[in-house]
Design an enzyme around this catalytic site. Structure first.
Site, PDB file in Angstrom:
ATOM      1  N   SER A  58      10.431  21.851 -11.859  1.00 45.73           N
ATOM      2  CA  SER A  58       9.849  23.196 -11.791  1.00 45.73           C
ATOM      3  C   SER A  58       9.891  23.796 -10.392  1.00 45.73           C
ATOM      4  O   SER A  58       9.924  25.015 -10.243  1.00 45.73           O
ATOM      5  CB  SER A  58       8.408  23.169 -12.308  1.00 45.73           C
ATOM      6  OG  SER A  58       7.676  22.171 -11.619  1.00 45.73           O
ATOM      7  N   GLU A  84      -3.655  35.188  -9.048  1.00 47.63           N
ATOM      8  CA  GLU A  84      -4.316  33.960  -8.629  1.00 47.63           C
ATOM      9  C   GLU A  84      -3.227  32.971  -8.245  1.00 47.63           C
ATOM     10  O   GLU A  84      -2.082  33.107  -8.687  1.00 47.63           O
ATOM     11  CB  GLU A  84      -5.135  33.383  -9.794  1.00 47.63           C
ATOM     12  CG  GLU A  84      -4.369  32.487 -10.781  1.00 47.63           C
ATOM     13  CD  GLU A  84      -3.237  33.184 -11.538  1.00 47.63           C
ATOM     14  OE1 GLU A  84      -3.253  34.426 -11.632  1.00 47.63           O
ATOM     15  OE2 GLU A  84      -2.329  32.483 -12.035  1.00 47.63           O
ATOM     16  N   LYS A 130       8.163  29.910 -10.897  1.00 51.98           N
ATOM     17  CA  LYS A 130       7.215  31.032 -10.891  1.00 51.98           C
ATOM     18  C   LYS A 130       7.935  32.372 -10.739  1.00 51.98           C
ATOM     19  O   LYS A 130       7.456  33.398 -11.224  1.00 51.98           O
ATOM     20  CB  LYS A 130       6.195  30.851  -9.761  1.00 51.98           C
ATOM     21  CG  LYS A 130       5.349  29.582  -9.894  1.00 51.98           C
ATOM     22  CD  LYS A 130       4.304  29.700 -10.972  1.00 51.98           C
ATOM     23  CE  LYS A 130       3.588  28.390 -11.221  1.00 51.98           C
ATOM     24  NZ  LYS A 130       2.639  28.409 -12.323  1.00 51.98           N
TER      25      LYS A 130
HETATM   26  C1  LIG Z   1       6.213  23.886  -8.685  1.00 53.43           C
HETATM   27  C2  LIG Z   1       5.186  24.033  -9.749  1.00 53.43           C
HETATM   28  N1  LIG Z   1       5.368  23.400 -10.920  1.00 53.43           N
HETATM   29  C3  LIG Z   1       4.463  23.484 -11.920  1.00 53.43           C
HETATM   30  C4  LIG Z   1       3.304  24.226 -11.759  1.00 53.43           C
HETATM   31  C5  LIG Z   1       2.333  24.255 -12.895  1.00 53.43           C
HETATM   32  O1  LIG Z   1       2.297  25.460 -13.569  1.00 53.43           O
HETATM   33  P1  LIG Z   1       2.846  25.627 -15.053  1.00 53.43           P
HETATM   34  O2  LIG Z   1       2.233  24.547 -15.872  1.00 53.43           O
HETATM   35  O3  LIG Z   1       2.387  26.977 -15.431  1.00 53.43           O
HETATM   36  O4  LIG Z   1       4.319  25.508 -15.021  1.00 53.43           O
HETATM   37  C6  LIG Z   1       3.066  24.923 -10.563  1.00 53.43           C
HETATM   38  C7  LIG Z   1       1.860  25.738 -10.389  1.00 53.43           C
HETATM   39  O5  LIG Z   1       1.520  26.224  -9.357  1.00 53.43           O
HETATM   40  C8  LIG Z   1       4.043  24.825  -9.531  1.00 53.43           C
HETATM   41  O6  LIG Z   1       3.881  25.455  -8.360  1.00 53.43           O
END
Ligand SMILES: Cc1ncc(COP(=O)(O)O)c(C=O)c1O
Length: 408
Positions: free
Chosen positions: A376, A108, A86
């Protein structure tokens, strides 16, 4: 004719008239920075001095041996400042906001990662900050709420609707409509009205650019498959974008919750439960009923618990440019445990979806093949949810005794 950001039939910008001028300005500013190589350099330099970029690509030697198939690499977005991908998006938007001369940001958040990242960015750039978060998510992600407030942001629990991410997005738009002149809405994922899907994907593309170079440096060849979890779609778009022109299979993994047949999931692209529709200013596959009312969703991970999905991924799904799968809550917790114990790495529950699917497929692949899993985020934030799912008795004792300290 104005470019309204369509991806095949998906995307667009379905806006109340009052927001049209604000979006026009945003599109114009984004075009300027996208065409300016100096901006990208400034962005990369900020991210390398503030957010540990380039994040490593880690060879998961023990997991590879355990499964006996494809070589497994992990792209470590968990090592970003604030613990998730993020940060890539918010710092990019922060630089833009500074150039636009606005002084307040709103956002959000679902899991709270985007909220913490936005509050961090606001502190660094000296912006006022308000975060909207569904009341249900406030309860399940209390540690992130604590940090957002300590960083100086105001966190507003949203009590409308099902009190999760989609409701927080609606509330953030309501705020923006009344405060457009001073405020920028830092949307956290590759969804929403144009230019957000393109803009968020652009900032997240730093993941894919790095990963492609890193795997070529270390292995001298491309991976067969790249896995990423899919909430709104920003981390997936980020890593996929590095491999769009390559013979690499892109696999997006959605929240299968308690199983697709149960209806308690958030799988828009790999279940039959979603259909194209328009909501929250854009067109995509939504989990909605025949009357266009949003369905309830479920996932163990707050960040994947969302009714819509990036219009760019919706097109990639229809054009078969990416494959979409799901992982259930139980599979996710098992994958998380295995990754911790084999590699000493704690993926976020969201990211663990990508791990769970990759673990199903890796054993059937040849040892010559390579896969990359996009981690992520880091899982420390999920300690309450994971401890509950595992049912650790020592953790329960700790919570009881901690709660006792607050009783008078
Ligand atoms: C660690 C993490 N991975 C993935 C996501 C999913 O979001 P996105 O599909 O936009 O990567 C989030 C959303 O809050 C997140 O905190």
């Amino acid at each position: 004719m104005k470019d309204r950001g369509y991806y095949g039939p998906f995307g667009g910008a379905f806006l109340p008239e009052i927001l049209v001028a604000t979006f026009d300005e945003l599109v114009a500013r984004f075009r300027e920075i996208k065409n300016d190589p100096a901006f990208w350099e400034e962005y990369v330099s900020l991210m390398s001095s503030y957010s540990c970029r380039a994040t490593p690509l880690t060879y998961a030697e023990n997991l590879t041996r355990h499964f006996g198939g494809a070589k497994i690499y992990i792209k470590r977005e968990d090592l970003n400042h604030t613990g998730a991908h993020k940060a890539n998006n918010v710092m990019g938007q922060g630089l833009m906001v500074r150039k636009m001369g606005k002084k307040r940001v709103i956002a959000e958040t679902g899991a709270g990662q985007h909220g913490v990242a936005t509050a961090t960015m606001a502190a660094k750039f000296g912006f006022d900050c308000t975060i909207y978060m569904g009341e249900v998510d406030v309860l399940r992600q209390r540690p992130n709420v604590f940090w957002m407030e300590q960083l100086g942001a105001e966190v507003i629990p949203v009590k409308d609707g099902t009190r999760i991410l989609k409701d927080a997005i609606n509330e953030a738009f309501r705020d923006w409509v009344t405060n457009m002149d001073t405020t920028h809405y830092v949307l956290g994922t590759a969804c929403g009205p144009h230019p957000f899907p393109e803009m968020v994907s652009y900032f997240q593309s730093i993941i894919g650019k790095e990963a492609r170079k890193q795997i070529l440096d270390v292995e001298g060849k491309l991976p067969s498959r790249v896995y990423a979890c899919v909430g709104g779609g920003s981390n997936a778009m980020g890593i996929f974008s590095g491999f769009l022109e390559d013979p690499v299979e892109l696999v997006g993994v959605e929240a299968g919750g308690k199983g697709i047949a149960s209806g308690l999931h958030a799988s828009r692209l790999c279940s039959q439960d979603a259909s194209p529709g328009i909501a929250q200013g854009y067109k995509t596959y939504f989990l909605q009923d025949d009357d266009g009312q949003m369905k309830e969703t479920h996932s163990i991970s707050a960040g994947l618990d969302y009714v819509g999905v990036s219009p760019i991924l919706a097109r990639m799904h229809d054009e078969k440019k990416a494959r979409f799968e799901y992982a259930t809550d139980d599979e996710v917790v098992a994958a998380l445990k295995l990754t911790m114990q084999k590699e000493g790495i704690i993926p976020a529950l969201e990211s663990s979806h990508a791990f769970a699917r990759a673990f199903k497929e890796a054993p059937e692949m040849s040892k010559d093949e390579i896969i990359i899993i996009n981690q992520s985020g880091r899982g420390d934030k999920d300690i309450f949810t994971v401890a509950d799912a595992i049912g650790d008795p020592k953790w329960k004792d700790f919570i009881r005794s901690k709660a006792g300290e607050y009783n008078d």
